[in-house]
Design a protein around this motif. Structure first.
Motif, PDB file in Angstrom:
ATOM      1  N   ARG A 281       0.853  -1.197   0.000  1.00 10.80           N
ATOM      2  CA  ARG A 281       0.000   0.000   0.000  1.00 10.80           C
ATOM      3  C   ARG A 281       0.887   1.244   0.000  1.00 10.80           C
ATOM      4  N   ALA A 282       0.847   1.978  -1.101  1.00  9.73           N
ATOM      5  CA  ALA A 282       1.692   3.171  -1.241  1.00  9.73           C
ATOM      6  C   ALA A 282       0.841   4.343  -1.708  1.00  9.73           C
ATOM      7  N   TYR A 283       1.073   5.508  -1.116  1.00 12.75           N
ATOM      8  CA  TYR A 283       0.323   6.722  -1.444  1.00 12.75           C
ATOM      9  C   TYR A 283       1.313   7.839  -1.764  1.00 12.75           C
ATOM     10  N   PRO A 284       1.781   7.898  -3.014  1.00  9.38           N
ATOM     11  CA  PRO A 284       2.840   8.845  -3.365  1.00  9.38           C
ATOM     12  C   PRO A 284       2.421  10.305  -3.340  1.00  9.38           C
ATOM     13  N   SER A 285       1.118  10.592  -3.311  1.00  8.12           N
ATOM     14  CA  SER A 285       0.681  11.993  -3.254  1.00  8.12           C
ATOM     15  C   SER A 285       0.775  12.577  -1.849  1.00  8.12           C
ATOM     16  N   VAL A 286       0.995  11.734  -0.851  1.00 10.43           N
ATOM     17  CA  VAL A 286       0.948  12.184   0.546  1.00 10.43           C
ATOM     18  C   VAL A 286       2.267  12.851   0.936  1.00 10.43           C
ATOM     19  N   ASP A 287       2.158  14.081   1.418  1.00 11.39           N
ATOM     20  CA  ASP A 287       3.318  14.859   1.875  1.00 11.39           C
ATOM     21  C   ASP A 287       3.278  14.921   3.400  1.00 11.39           C
ATOM     22  N   LEU A 288       4.234  14.298   4.043  1.00  9.73           N
ATOM     23  CA  LEU A 288       4.262  14.263   5.504  1.00  9.73           C
ATOM     24  C   LEU A 288       5.135  15.348   6.120  1.00  9.73           C
ATOM     25  N   THR A 289       5.648  16.282   5.321  1.00 11.19           N
ATOM     26  CA  THR A 289       6.570  17.277   5.873  1.00 11.19           C
ATOM     27  C   THR A 289       5.968  18.136   6.991  1.00 11.19           C
ATOM     28  N   PRO A 290       4.624  18.335   7.074  1.00 15.38           N
ATOM     29  CA  PRO A 290       4.121  19.092   8.226  1.00 15.38           C
ATOM     30  C   PRO A 290       4.285  18.373   9.563  1.00 15.38           C
ATOM     31  N   ILE A 291       4.553  17.069   9.542  1.00 16.12           N
ATOM     32  CA  ILE A 291       4.728  16.332  10.796  1.00 16.12           C
ATOM     33  C   ILE A 291       6.104  16.650  11.370  1.00 16.12           C
ATOM     34  N   ALA A 292       6.150  16.978  12.637  1.00 19.99           N
ATOM     35  CA  ALA A 292       7.401  17.445  13.248  1.00 19.99           C
ATOM     36  C   ALA A 292       8.455  16.334  13.292  1.00 19.99           C
ATOM     37  N   ALA A 293       8.069  15.147  13.739  1.00 19.26           N
ATOM     38  CA  ALA A 293       9.045  14.069  13.940  1.00 19.26           C
ATOM     39  C   ALA A 293       9.098  13.177  12.707  1.00 19.26           C
ATOM     40  N   LEU A 294       9.586  13.717  11.596  1.00 18.37           N
ATOM     41  CA  LEU A 294       9.632  12.953  10.355  1.00 18.37           C
ATOM     42  C   LEU A 294      10.558  11.752  10.442  1.00 18.37           C
ATOM     43  N   ALA A 295      11.550  11.803  11.318  1.00 18.57           N
ATOM     44  CA  ALA A 295      12.471  10.679  11.444  1.00 18.57           C
ATOM     45  C   ALA A 295      11.752   9.395  11.846  1.00 18.57           C
ATOM     46  N   ASP A 296      10.583   9.521  12.473  1.00 16.83           N
ATOM     47  CA  ASP A 296       9.819   8.338  12.866  1.00 16.83           C
ATOM     48  C   ASP A 296       9.276   7.577  11.661  1.00 16.83           C
ATOM     49  N   PHE A 297       9.307   8.196  10.488  1.00 18.71           N
ATOM     50  CA  PHE A 297       8.734   7.585   9.286  1.00 18.71           C
ATOM     51  C   PHE A 297       9.798   7.247   8.238  1.00 18.71           C
ATOM     52  N   GLU A 298      11.052   7.257   8.613  1.00 20.56           N
ATOM     53  CA  GLU A 298      12.120   7.095   7.625  1.00 20.56           C
ATOM     54  C   GLU A 298      12.799   5.730   7.650  1.00 20.56           C
ATOM     55  N   LYS A 299      12.658   4.980   8.711  1.00 15.69           N
ATOM     56  CA  LYS A 299      13.405   3.719   8.835  1.00 15.69           C
ATOM     57  C   LYS A 299      12.444   2.542   8.960  1.00 15.69           C
ATOM     58  N   PRO A 300      12.545   1.542   8.065  1.00 17.91           N
ATOM     59  CA  PRO A 300      11.720   0.328   8.223  1.00 17.91           C
ATOM     60  C   PRO A 300      12.093  -0.415   9.496  1.00 17.91           C
ATOM     61  N   ARG A 301      11.083  -0.770  10.292  1.00 16.99           N
ATOM     62  CA  ARG A 301      11.342  -1.451  11.554  1.00 16.99           C
ATOM     63  C   ARG A 301      10.013  -1.910  12.147  1.00 16.99           C
ATOM     64  N   PRO A 302      10.028  -2.910  12.995  1.00 14.19           N
ATOM     65  CA  PRO A 302       8.822  -3.260  13.750  1.00 14.19           C
ATOM     66  C   PRO A 302       8.755  -2.474  15.048  1.00 14.19           C
ATOM     67  N   GLU A 303       7.560  -2.120  15.451  1.00 13.50           N
ATOM     68  CA  GLU A 303       7.336  -1.402  16.704  1.00 13.50           C
ATOM     69  C   GLU A 303       6.185  -2.063  17.461  1.00 13.50           C
ATOM     70  N   PRO A 304       6.100  -1.845  18.770  1.00 13.90           N
ATOM     71  CA  PRO A 304       4.895  -2.268  19.502  1.00 13.90           C
ATOM     72  C   PRO A 304       3.663  -1.625  18.877  1.00 13.90           C
ATOM     73  N   ILE A 305       2.533  -2.294  18.966  1.00 11.35           N
ATOM     74  CA  ILE A 305       1.353  -1.830  18.252  1.00 11.35           C
ATOM     75  C   ILE A 305       0.915  -0.437  18.704  1.00 11.35           C
ATOM     76  N   GLU A 306       1.154  -0.089  19.953  1.00  7.76           N
ATOM     77  CA  GLU A 306       0.751   1.240  20.433  1.00  7.76           C
ATOM     78  C   GLU A 306       1.512   2.337  19.697  1.00  7.76           C
ATOM     79  N   GLU A 307       2.798   2.111  19.432  1.00 15.95           N
ATOM     80  CA  GLU A 307       3.582   3.098  18.691  1.00 15.95           C
ATOM     81  C   GLU A 307       3.138   3.150  17.239  1.00 15.95           C
ATOM     82  N   TYR A 308       2.880   1.999  16.639  1.00 19.08           N
ATOM     83  CA  TYR A 308       2.346   1.989  15.271  1.00 19.08           C
ATOM     84  C   TYR A 308       1.038   2.783  15.195  1.00 19.08           C
ATOM     85  N   GLU A 309       0.142   2.550  16.121  1.00 20.42           N
ATOM     86  CA  GLU A 309      -1.157   3.240  16.098  1.00 20.42           C
ATOM     87  C   GLU A 309      -0.985   4.742  16.291  1.00 20.42           C
ATOM     88  N   ARG A 310      -0.042   5.138  17.124  1.00 22.36           N
ATOM     89  CA  ARG A 310       0.216   6.578  17.318  1.00 22.36           C
ATOM     90  C   ARG A 310       0.671   7.217  16.011  1.00 22.36           C
TER      91      ARG A 310
END
Length: 238
Positions: free
Chosen positions: A44-73
């Protein structure tokens, strides 16, 4: 209306190869508390989506597994930027497709079976044919060659489902917490006609998102315009 699965045409004779990924992505889930699965799905890819308004962009740059609570956040931070009809899962990607390529390309390229790129001029010809829902998004691809193609990334929304008759009768429902559907792609795949869209000529299935589907209109337009690089496999409907 007839429907077809879109696949790379390995017999077309093109030598082009593209290695890349999307700029941002949601993490996978590590050990869902309900189904216990650790998983993600990059289809599932959405190339039109610009996430730059989000302050902590580093949270979206590295593939990794996280606890579900962090994923949901993180998923909730992304929701305001999604196109209408988008469905996100662990591993969903956003922003421009980035990478490098080389070789001789046709009108279409599929870096993976679930991602579809198209060169600008062929896309404009298809849009001029009146096909529905063809949205090309910019890419950030580098080509180390003199003849540099200009690829756009088709934003392919999830609509339509497999017909229940082609699925195992004793199947488990999706996980109530993380949504994971523990099913292999059925063979043969039969589409549920009642769920298929009338407003899109290219889409991906909701329940098997690696499958890109197009209408007979799309196939006819590609053949009329002489656009190759992909093949079309008829999918039965019921």
């Amino acid at each position: 209306m007839r429907y077809f699965r879109v696949e790379a045409d390995r017999a077309a004779g093109y030598t082009g190869d593209i290695d890349g990924t999307y700029k941002w992505l949601l993490p996978g889930i590590r050990g869902c508390p309900t189904c216990k699965a650790t998983w993600s799905d990059i289809s599932r890819a959405y190339p039109s989506v610009d996430l730059t308004p989000i302050a902590a962009l580093a949270d979206f740059e590295k593939p990794r597994p996280e606890p579900i609570e962090e994923y949901e956040r993180l998923r909730e931070l992304v929701r305001p930027f999604l196109p209408v009809g988008a469905i996100v899962e662990p591993g969903s990607s956003f922003g421009p497709f980035m990478g490098k390529g080389q070789g001789r390309f046709g009108p279409f390229a599929m870096p993976l079976s679930c991602w579809l790129l198209v060169q600008r001029e062929p896309l404009e010809k298809l849009q001029a044919e009146g096909l529905l829902g063809l949205k090309g998004c910019r890419t950030q691809l580098r080509f180390r060659q003199r003849a540099t193609p200009e690829f756009l990334d088709l934003e392919i929304l999830p609509v339509g489902r497999a017909h229940p008759d082609c699925l195992p009768p004793e199947r488990q429902p999706p996980c109530s917490r993380c949504g994971r559907l523990s099913l292999r792609l059925p063979e043969p795949l039969v589409l549920d006609a009642a769920t298929l869209p009338s407003h899109l000529d290219v889409f991906r299935l909701e329940d098997f998102s690696t499958v890109i589907v197009c209408t007979q209109r799309f196939v006819d337009a590609c053949q009329r315009l002489g656009l190759d690089g992909v093949s079309f496999r008829l999918l039965p409907t019921k």
